[in-house]
Design a protein around this motif. Sequence first.
Motif, mmCIF file in Angstrom:
data_model
loop_
_atom_site.group_PDB
_atom_site.id
_atom_site.type_symbol
_atom_site.label_atom_id
_atom_site.label_comp_id
_atom_site.label_asym_id
_atom_site.label_seq_id
_atom_site.Cartn_x
_atom_site.Cartn_y
_atom_site.Cartn_z
ATOM 1 N N LEU A 74 0.839 -1.206 0.000
ATOM 2 C CA LEU A 74 0.000 0.000 0.000
ATOM 3 C C LEU A 74 0.867 1.246 0.000
ATOM 4 N N ARG A 75 1.903 1.206 0.802
ATOM 5 C CA ARG A 75 2.782 2.384 0.910
ATOM 6 C C ARG A 75 3.515 2.632 -0.420
ATOM 7 N N ALA A 76 3.945 1.555 -1.064
ATOM 8 C CA ALA A 76 4.651 1.716 -2.351
ATOM 9 C C ALA A 76 3.723 2.397 -3.363
ATOM 10 N N LYS A 77 2.460 1.967 -3.411
ATOM 11 C CA LYS A 77 1.510 2.600 -4.331
ATOM 12 C C LYS A 77 1.236 4.044 -3.894
ATOM 13 N N SER A 78 1.109 4.238 -2.594
ATOM 14 C CA SER A 78 0.784 5.556 -2.062
ATOM 15 C C SER A 78 1.823 6.607 -2.465
ATOM 16 N N VAL A 79 3.088 6.221 -2.394
ATOM 17 C CA VAL A 79 4.160 7.165 -2.757
ATOM 18 C C VAL A 79 3.982 7.603 -4.213
ATOM 19 N N GLN A 80 3.700 6.649 -5.074
ATOM 20 C CA GLN A 80 3.519 6.970 -6.508
ATOM 21 C C GLN A 80 2.285 7.834 -6.746
ATOM 22 N N LEU A 81 1.208 7.458 -6.052
ATOM 23 C CA LEU A 81 -0.071 8.152 -6.250
ATOM 24 C C LEU A 81 0.041 9.617 -5.810
ATOM 25 N N THR A 82 0.688 9.837 -4.666
ATOM 26 C CA THR A 82 0.803 11.203 -4.150
ATOM 27 C C THR A 82 1.835 12.000 -4.950
ATOM 28 N N ASN A 83 2.904 11.340 -5.392
ATOM 29 C CA ASN A 83 3.845 12.038 -6.283
ATOM 30 C C ASN A 83 3.132 12.457 -7.570
ATOM 31 N N TYR A 84 2.263 11.586 -8.068
ATOM 32 C CA TYR A 84 1.502 11.904 -9.292
ATOM 33 C C TYR A 84 0.576 13.088 -9.026
ATOM 34 N N LEU A 85 -0.070 13.071 -7.869
ATOM 35 C CA LEU A 85 -0.976 14.177 -7.526
ATOM 36 C C LEU A 85 -0.199 15.502 -7.465
ATOM 37 N N GLN A 86 0.989 15.453 -6.894
ATOM 38 C CA GLN A 86 1.807 16.665 -6.809
ATOM 39 C C GLN A 86 2.144 17.169 -8.219
ATOM 40 N N PHE A 87 2.540 16.224 -9.084
ATOM 41 C CA PHE A 87 2.872 16.573 -10.474
ATOM 42 C C PHE A 87 1.659 17.224 -11.163
ATOM 43 N N ILE A 88 0.480 16.646 -10.957
ATOM 44 C CA ILE A 88 -0.738 17.160 -11.613
ATOM 45 C C ILE A 88 -1.073 18.558 -11.077
ATOM 46 N N ILE A 89 -1.040 18.717 -9.754
ATOM 47 C CA ILE A 89 -1.401 20.021 -9.164
ATOM 48 C C ILE A 89 -0.425 21.097 -9.651
ATOM 49 N N GLU A 90 0.867 20.771 -9.622
ATOM 50 C CA GLU A 90 1.857 21.779 -10.024
ATOM 51 C C GLU A 90 1.703 22.145 -11.495
ATOM 52 N N GLY A 91 1.401 21.145 -12.325
ATOM 53 C CA GLY A 91 1.220 21.395 -13.764
ATOM 54 C C GLY A 91 0.002 22.271 -14.021
ATOM 55 N N VAL A 92 -1.096 21.935 -13.374
ATOM 56 C CA VAL A 92 -2.344 22.683 -13.575
ATOM 57 C C VAL A 92 -2.175 24.124 -13.075
ATOM 58 N N ALA A 93 -1.539 24.282 -11.917
ATOM 59 C CA ALA A 93 -1.360 25.624 -11.351
ATOM 60 C C ALA A 93 -0.525 26.482 -12.300
ATOM 61 N N LYS A 94 0.506 25.860 -12.871
ATOM 62 C CA LYS A 94 1.377 26.596 -13.787
ATOM 63 C C LYS A 94 0.587 27.060 -15.021
ATOM 64 N N GLU A 95 -0.150 26.123 -15.580
ATOM 65 C CA GLU A 95 -0.958 26.453 -16.772
ATOM 66 C C GLU A 95 -1.951 27.574 -16.488
ATOM 67 N N ALA A 96 -2.576 27.489 -15.291
ATOM 68 C CA ALA A 96 -3.630 28.458 -14.958
ATOM 69 C C ALA A 96 -3.044 29.727 -14.319
ATOM 70 N N GLU A 97 -1.712 29.752 -14.191
ATOM 71 C CA GLU A 97 -1.024 30.865 -13.512
ATOM 72 C C GLU A 97 -1.657 31.162 -12.159
ATOM 73 N N ALA A 98 -1.932 30.057 -11.417
ATOM 74 C CA ALA A 98 -2.525 30.196 -10.071
ATOM 75 C C ALA A 98 -1.446 29.885 -9.041
ATOM 76 N N ARG A 99 -1.497 30.543 -7.894
ATOM 77 C CA ARG A 99 -0.522 30.257 -6.837
ATOM 78 C C ARG A 99 -1.094 29.217 -5.883
ATOM 79 N N LEU A 100 -0.833 27.949 -6.184
ATOM 80 C CA LEU A 100 -1.238 26.867 -5.283
ATOM 81 C C LEU A 100 0.035 26.363 -4.613
ATOM 82 N N GLU A 101 0.148 26.626 -3.331
ATOM 83 C CA GLU A 101 1.379 26.243 -2.636
ATOM 84 C C GLU A 101 1.132 24.969 -1.837
ATOM 85 N N ILE A 102 1.877 23.923 -2.164
ATOM 86 C CA ILE A 102 1.756 22.675 -1.387
ATOM 87 C C ILE A 102 2.660 22.821 -0.163
ATOM 88 N N ILE A 103 2.036 22.826 1.023
ATOM 89 C CA ILE A 103 2.854 23.035 2.239
ATOM 90 C C ILE A 103 3.340 21.713 2.835
#
Length: 423
Positions: free
Chosen positions: A326-355
């Motif tokens: 579960l943890r091995a999948k979780s690391v990938q899933l959350t890394n993917y989520l980070q990649f998606i959020i950062e990509g979308v924020a960049k495209e939309a020129e929005a300041r979404l800060e992952i703390i």
Amino acid sequence: MSLFENTPDFALRMDEKDPLRSFREEFLFPQHSGRPVIYFTGNSLGLQPKGAAAALKQELDDWATYGVEGHFHAKHPWYSYHEELTGCTARLVGALEEEVVVMNQLTSNLHFLLVSFYRPEGRRRKILTEQRPFPSDTYAFASQIAFHGGDPDSDLIEMQPRQGEHTLRLEDIQDRIHALGDELALVCFGGVNFYTGQAFDMAAITKAAHAAGASAGFDLAHAAGNLCLSLHDWDVDFACWCTYKYLNSGPGSVAGAFVHQRHLGKDLPRFAGWWGHDKNERFKMERTFKPMPTAEAWQVSNAPVFSMAVHRVALEQFDRAGMANLRAKSVQLTNYLQFIIEGVAKEAEARLEIITPGNADERGCQLSILAHGHGKALFNKLTEAGVIADWREPNVIRVAPVPMYNSFEDVRRFGQILKAALS
Ligand SMILES: Cc1ncc(COP(=O)(O)O)c(C=O)c1O
């Protein structure tokens, strides 16, 4: 170059490769406009395992069939119900079976454990915790300090991050513990902070606490079922957790507790009840309390069988899936989520800060997003579009794809909805 792609094909390929993908079929998803919601709040209340209803019905049927005799004749005898949960629980948190018990609820367990492990004496009175612990923990610490005649304003210390930073650095925690020295009675952190999603190095914190002569305990509400834990080997003194978040055991379900082997069978202060009494002699109903030689000594009441029935089903899923997988999948899933959020924020020129820390070793599956200039309005748009995430005051959106039932396609679809909400 990133290994990830924000495309339906990529998400599909990842899901097809996922050895845990069939577990998704074992859960009931709330629906939105005729399709399952994107459920990213397993960090608040996990989804219902389909097996929960049958497990509950079994207990209702046995109650109807046997009445009080169900304590011994039910399919899962109620008298010893909690014992059926011990093996899975020990594997889940990295403990010996004698070190764990399923009982009560989380804050109650924290109080019962503090009775034994927060024992202020002389100069040694302080409790050190992380910045912004869950409020229930703050209330528990402060009331325990006051119960011992102390002053919570001086004896409860919440560690703050460095100026301009959102999370705590391990070396700062270690330095603070060292500096507090013989004033420190207890270090009690969340395994994962509910607000920032930061996972703490429990082994290192425990080591530092012990070197200062203090005890170390953890609230694992956001860590149990989320991280691989080794409570015994880390030498943690005590820990407690709820089971309704990552452990999918239903609202207000029964909680867990861990007490390290070296404290078992000792004459510790304890608020006792009959279920902690030596079970071989419990029904002799004698006046003098004789504690069990295991963590069961901390039990006070008989087993809440209905919530344990659901918990049994949920724990069995963890055993089948395996926490390391579960943890091995979780690391990938959350890394993917980070990649998606950062990509979308960049495209939309929005300041979404992952703390939440960017390093997988310092987080579980949750990401906490500070949506500068968007705040609650953005959260509301996500909800209207079928994303169940959560909002935590003052201004964080928490999203937690859980490996047991979330998919890479959930994460990709979340990105599409986020993009639309930002535009
Ligand atoms: C970190 C943490 N501690 C304590 C609690 C309180 O739990 P309970 O109501 O089960 O006592 C929660 C609830 O969400 C939590 O997240």
